[in-house]
Design an enzyme around this catalytic site. Structure first.
Site, PDB file in Angstrom:
ATOM      1  N   PHE A 149       0.864  -1.188   0.000  1.00 55.82           N
ATOM      2  CA  PHE A 149       0.000   0.000   0.000  1.00 55.82           C
ATOM      3  C   PHE A 149       0.906   1.245   0.000  1.00 55.82           C
ATOM      4  CE2 PHE A 149      -2.916   3.102   1.843  1.00 55.82           C
ATOM      5  CZ  PHE A 149      -4.139   2.737   1.326  1.00 55.82           C
TER       6      PHE A 149
ATOM      7  N   ASP B 110       1.533  -5.339   8.038  1.00 54.01           N
ATOM      8  CA  ASP B 110       0.369  -4.454   7.958  1.00 54.01           C
ATOM      9  C   ASP B 110      -0.849  -5.349   7.744  1.00 54.01           C
ATOM     10  OD1 ASP B 110      -1.692  -2.737   7.262  1.00 54.01           O
ATOM     11  OD2 ASP B 110      -0.350  -1.306   6.277  1.00 54.01           O
TER      12      ASP B 110
ATOM     13  N   TYR C  94     -11.141   0.942  10.637  1.00 53.70           N
ATOM     14  CA  TYR C  94     -12.394   1.335   9.952  1.00 53.70           C
ATOM     15  C   TYR C  94     -12.797   0.415   8.804  1.00 53.70           C
ATOM     16  CZ  TYR C  94      -8.780   3.766   7.198  1.00 53.70           C
ATOM     17  OH  TYR C  94      -7.656   4.072   6.489  1.00 53.70           O
ATOM     18  N   LYS C  95     -11.986  -0.627   8.526  1.00 51.39           N
ATOM     19  CA  LYS C  95     -12.334  -1.529   7.419  1.00 51.39           C
ATOM     20  C   LYS C  95     -13.232  -2.645   7.943  1.00 51.39           C
ATOM     21  CE  LYS C  95      -8.392   0.053   4.815  1.00 51.39           C
ATOM     22  NZ  LYS C  95      -6.967  -0.046   4.538  1.00 51.39           N
TER      23      LYS C  95
ATOM     24  N   ARG D 239     -13.111  -3.338  -7.014  1.00 54.01           N
ATOM     25  CA  ARG D 239     -13.028  -4.215  -5.837  1.00 54.01           C
ATOM     26  C   ARG D 239     -14.414  -4.427  -5.231  1.00 54.01           C
ATOM     27  NH1 ARG D 239      -8.727  -2.025  -1.602  1.00 54.01           N
ATOM     28  NH2 ARG D 239     -10.330  -0.407  -1.457  1.00 54.01           N
TER      29      ARG D 239
HETATM   30  C1  PLP Z   1      -6.233   1.098   4.593  1.00 54.53           C
HETATM   31  C2  PLP Z   1      -4.776   0.886   4.708  1.00 54.53           C
HETATM   32  C3  PLP Z   1      -3.987   1.839   5.361  1.00 54.53           C
HETATM   33  C4  PLP Z   1      -4.624   3.087   5.875  1.00 54.53           C
HETATM   34  O1  PLP Z   1      -3.790   3.927   6.562  1.00 54.53           O
HETATM   35  P1  PLP Z   1      -4.403   5.208   7.302  1.00 54.53           P
HETATM   36  O2  PLP Z   1      -3.279   5.769   8.040  1.00 54.53           O
HETATM   37  O3  PLP Z   1      -5.532   4.719   8.161  1.00 54.53           O
HETATM   38  O4  PLP Z   1      -4.944   6.119   6.274  1.00 54.53           O
HETATM   39  C5  PLP Z   1      -2.629   1.574   5.489  1.00 54.53           C
HETATM   40  N1  PLP Z   1      -2.097   0.430   4.977  1.00 54.53           N
HETATM   41  C6  PLP Z   1      -2.848  -0.479   4.331  1.00 54.53           C
HETATM   42  C7  PLP Z   1      -2.226  -1.725   3.794  1.00 54.53           C
HETATM   43  C8  PLP Z   1      -4.203  -0.274   4.173  1.00 54.53           C
HETATM   44  O5  PLP Z   1      -4.947  -1.162   3.523  1.00 54.53           O
END
Ligand code: PLP
Length: 425
Positions: free
Chosen positions: A140, A210, A235-236, A384
């Site tokens: 990401f 992560d 939040y996911k 997705r």
């Molecule tokens: C959603 C997600 C994030 C989100 O990071 P935020 O700091 O909450 O914006 C980070 N890494 C991965 C792999 C994600 O899927």
């Protein structure tokens, strides 16, 4: 990780799947009752739980209580009387069973990005004689940006970006940390956590996982994999609400040495001594920085109280059954060779969502959203669809898969209003 066979009759379903068939699957679904605990708008089939989970019904009351009674009446006393000060650890403890970790190895604070920074620097400090951070190009982007930021702050530290699946070849005696996203945010492909962690361990490196797309999507076994450090998103799939705080995991055997860089008073052993010298608290509390976000934490805890009622293996089994059903409906009904599955076809190798490729993916997704089927889009051409078994029905899978085929087959996406890019895709 999980050997459950998805609904066996589904795998051998030779006839054309129809809505009635999907509705029968809902009748025999043991998780069907869970949906009643969520607010879901009428006319919407919600397939974006991997981006923003749905609203638990109890969240509004919990947040209202925190605001009206605890904040409004209790005022500053609520830090003690309402247990506010303990919330980061208490909620971390409720995430722990989803990770295969102990309650005192998880804490909630800040955002995933900030936590990545804290634990990446902490990981480097655990390996002071090594200077290389290995990450994958498929990671990401925020993870890569954070690694670059850490590199810039630490002369001599070097970030090595390797192609997906190539971490093995990069492991040598200079590598301090391997930083990986466990479930790929685009294709949903799952990394082999046990194998990679063991290889990195043999090479003397720390792995920082992560788990943003894994937590609540696939059963995790951080203890079984002997994992070192992890972060993940609130939040996911956890349904913690927009911008919910994130979590950090530190294995018990690292907790005494762990040294994170955003040293602030909430991570101090005795914050109310107002000592001029920083002494880190024991355990994961030292990962805290500033004052916890109580209103957000209250919403997040509501989502976790639902998670703590269900068996994660049943959730995974239903997730696989739903995604397999989706793939099958599309395969049976689509004639467009440009619509392709971009996720692994073996459900055991993918997390909680499916990615489909189409050259007009963005416009196709906008046309679907217009019809009440909500998924999302990731550049360059991936649509997705996330499967959140706590609140999705097999009938919703029917609605979404059928709508996807219809939009593609009839070119319903071919309209200027579906091509206009919004700020959030
Ligand atoms: C959603 C997600 C994030 C989100 O990071 P935020 O700091 O909450 O914006 C980070 N890494 C991965 C792999 C994600 O899927």
């Amino acid at each position: 990780m999980n050997n459950h066979i998805p609904h066996a009759d589904l795998a051998s379903h030779a006839n054309l799947i129809d809505r009635e068939y999907c509705e029968r699957l809902d009748i025999s679904d043991r998780l069907a009752e869970c949906r009643k605990q969520f607010v879901l708008p009428a006319g919407v089939a919600y397939f974006d739980g991997m981006s923003l989970g749905a609203l638990p019904k109890i969240a509004s009351d919990r947040v209202a209580a925190v605001i009206e009674s605890q904040w409004g009446e209790g005022l500053v006393r609520s830090w003690n009387t309402a247990g506010w000060i303990e919330m980061p650890q208490r909620i971390g403890g409720k995430i722990a069973p989803l990770l295969g970790a102990d309650a005192d190895e998880v804490v909630v604070a800040d955002s995933t990005s900030v936590n990545l920074f804290k634990l990446l620097v902490a990981a480097l400090r655990l390996r002071p004689d090594r200077r290389v951070i290995v990450i994958e190009s498929s990671n990401f982007p925020t993870d890569i940006y954070i690694a670059r930021g850490v590199e810039e702050l630490h002369p001599g530290v070097e970030v090595k970006i390797v192609p997906g699946g190539q971490v093995d070849h990069a492991l040598d005696d200079k590598v301090a940390v391997v930083m990986l996203t466990h479930v790929d945010f685009k294709t949903a492909e799952i990394h082999n956590m046990a194998k990679i962690t063991a290889r990195a361990r043999d090479a003397g490196a720390i792995v920082l996982w992560d788990l943003s797309h894994s937590t609540g999507a696939v059963p995790l076994d951080l203890h079984g994999c002997d994992a070192d450090l992890a972060v993940g998103c609130g939040y996911k799939y956890l349904n913690g609400g927009p911008g919910a705080p994130a979590f950090m995991f530190v294995a018990r055997h690292h907790q005494e040495q762990i040294d994170q860089p955003i040293t602030a008073w909430m991570g101090h052993a005795k914050p109310f001594d107002f000592d001029l010298n920083y002494t880190p608290a024991q355990g994961v509390k030292r990962l805290l920085s500033g004052t916890p976000m109580i209103v957000s934490l209250a919403a997040m805890e509501a989502g976790l109280d639902i998670w703590n009622q269900v068996d994660l293996h049943s959730v995974r089994e239903k997730s696989i059954a739903m995604s397999e059903l989706f793939v099958r409906i599309v395969a049976q009904r689509s004639t467009d060779p440009q619509l392709k599955l971009a996720s692994p076809s073996d459900p055991k190798r993918r997390g909680g969502h499916l990615a489909f490729q189409h050259p007009q993916g963005y416009a196709v997704m906008q046309a679907l959203i217009d019809r009440g089927v909500i998924g999302d889009f990731r550049d360059p051409d991936l649509m997705r669809f996330g499967f959140a078994p706590l609140y999705l029905r097999f009938a919703d899978v029917w609605t979404a898969a059928n709508a996807l085929v219809e939009v593609v087959e009839t070119n319903a996406w071919d309209h200027p209003r579906f091509r206009e890019r919004a700020a959030v895709t």
